[in-house]
Design an enzyme around this catalytic site. Structure first.
Site, PDB file in Angstrom:
ATOM      1  N   ARG A  46       0.987  -1.202  -0.183  1.00  0.00           N
ATOM      2  CA  ARG A  46      -0.124   0.061   0.040  1.00  0.00           C
ATOM      3  C   ARG A  46       0.746   1.119   0.043  1.00  0.00           C
ATOM      4  NH1 ARG A  46      -2.222   4.205   0.401  1.00  0.00           N
ATOM      5  NH2 ARG A  46      -4.345   4.935   1.144  1.00  0.00           N
ATOM      6  N   GLU A  54     -10.795   5.761  -4.895  1.00  0.00           N
ATOM      7  CA  GLU A  54     -11.134   4.408  -4.947  1.00  0.00           C
ATOM      8  C   GLU A  54     -11.887   4.102  -6.385  1.00  0.00           C
ATOM      9  OE1 GLU A  54     -10.515   2.423  -2.703  1.00  0.00           O
ATOM     10  OE2 GLU A  54      -9.768   3.974  -1.186  1.00  0.00           O
ATOM     11  N   ARG A  88      -0.696  -5.320   4.723  1.00  0.00           N
ATOM     12  CA  ARG A  88      -0.093  -4.717   3.478  1.00  0.00           C
ATOM     13  C   ARG A  88       1.126  -3.855   4.095  1.00  0.00           C
ATOM     14  NH1 ARG A  88      -4.982  -1.481   0.625  1.00  0.00           N
ATOM     15  NH2 ARG A  88      -4.977  -0.737   2.642  1.00  0.00           N
TER      16      ARG A  88
END
Length: 158
Positions: A46, A54, A88
């Site tokens: 990430r 998004e 992540r």
């Protein structure tokens, strides 16, 4: 002046040792990639200190395409070793000495990430300001909604 900030960010080298080096095998969205690291391990990354729209938001797909054009199939260095709640790695992607996280913000494809309205990376905030003034990328929209507000409004937990 904004161009000088971008130039500085793009040519500086990572200030910390890379946590890992590998090839980007998949771009999930505008701020998440999968890197194939040795020994044949896929690691989800990430991008830290930024927040891209998004997938369902305006510019979400463009941000993903922008990131794809810069890193897909490329060998990257990832600087950072902390993890988010989805396990992540939070990191800065470097390709040929260029800060890809900064390129996204400077190109108007992501916001500088904030915690309680304070940017985590002041240099990224300067890039965001320059992109906004130059109406780059998502800043062409009259009132772009930051991803953290969009997630809250849509009750999504992305």
């Amino acid at each position: 002046m904004p161009h000088l900030i971008l130039l500085f960010l793009l040519i500086m080298t990572p200030s910390v040792q890379a946590t890992l080096t590998g090839r980007v095998v998949r771009v999930i969205d505008g701020d998440t990639v999968v890197v194939l690291a040795a020994p044949a391990t896929e690691v989800r990354i990430r991008l830290s200190d930024i927040d891209a729209p998004e997938k369902g938001q305006p510019f979400g797909q463009r941000a993903r395409q922008y990131l794809t054009s810069r890193v897909a199939g490329r060998v990257v260095e990832v600087a950072g070793d902390s993890r988010d709640r989805y396990d992540r790695i939070l990191g800065t992607l470097w390709v040929d000495g260029r800060d890809i996280n900064a390129e996204l913000v400077c190109g108007g494809m992501a916001w500088a990430y904030r915690v309680r309205d304070v940017a985590q990376n002041p240099a990224y905030l300067q890039c965001e300001k320059a992109a906004r003034e130059e109406k780059k990328g998502l800043w062409r929209e009259p009132s772009p909604v930051p991803p953290w507000q969009w997630r809250k409004q849509s009750h999504s937990d992305v």
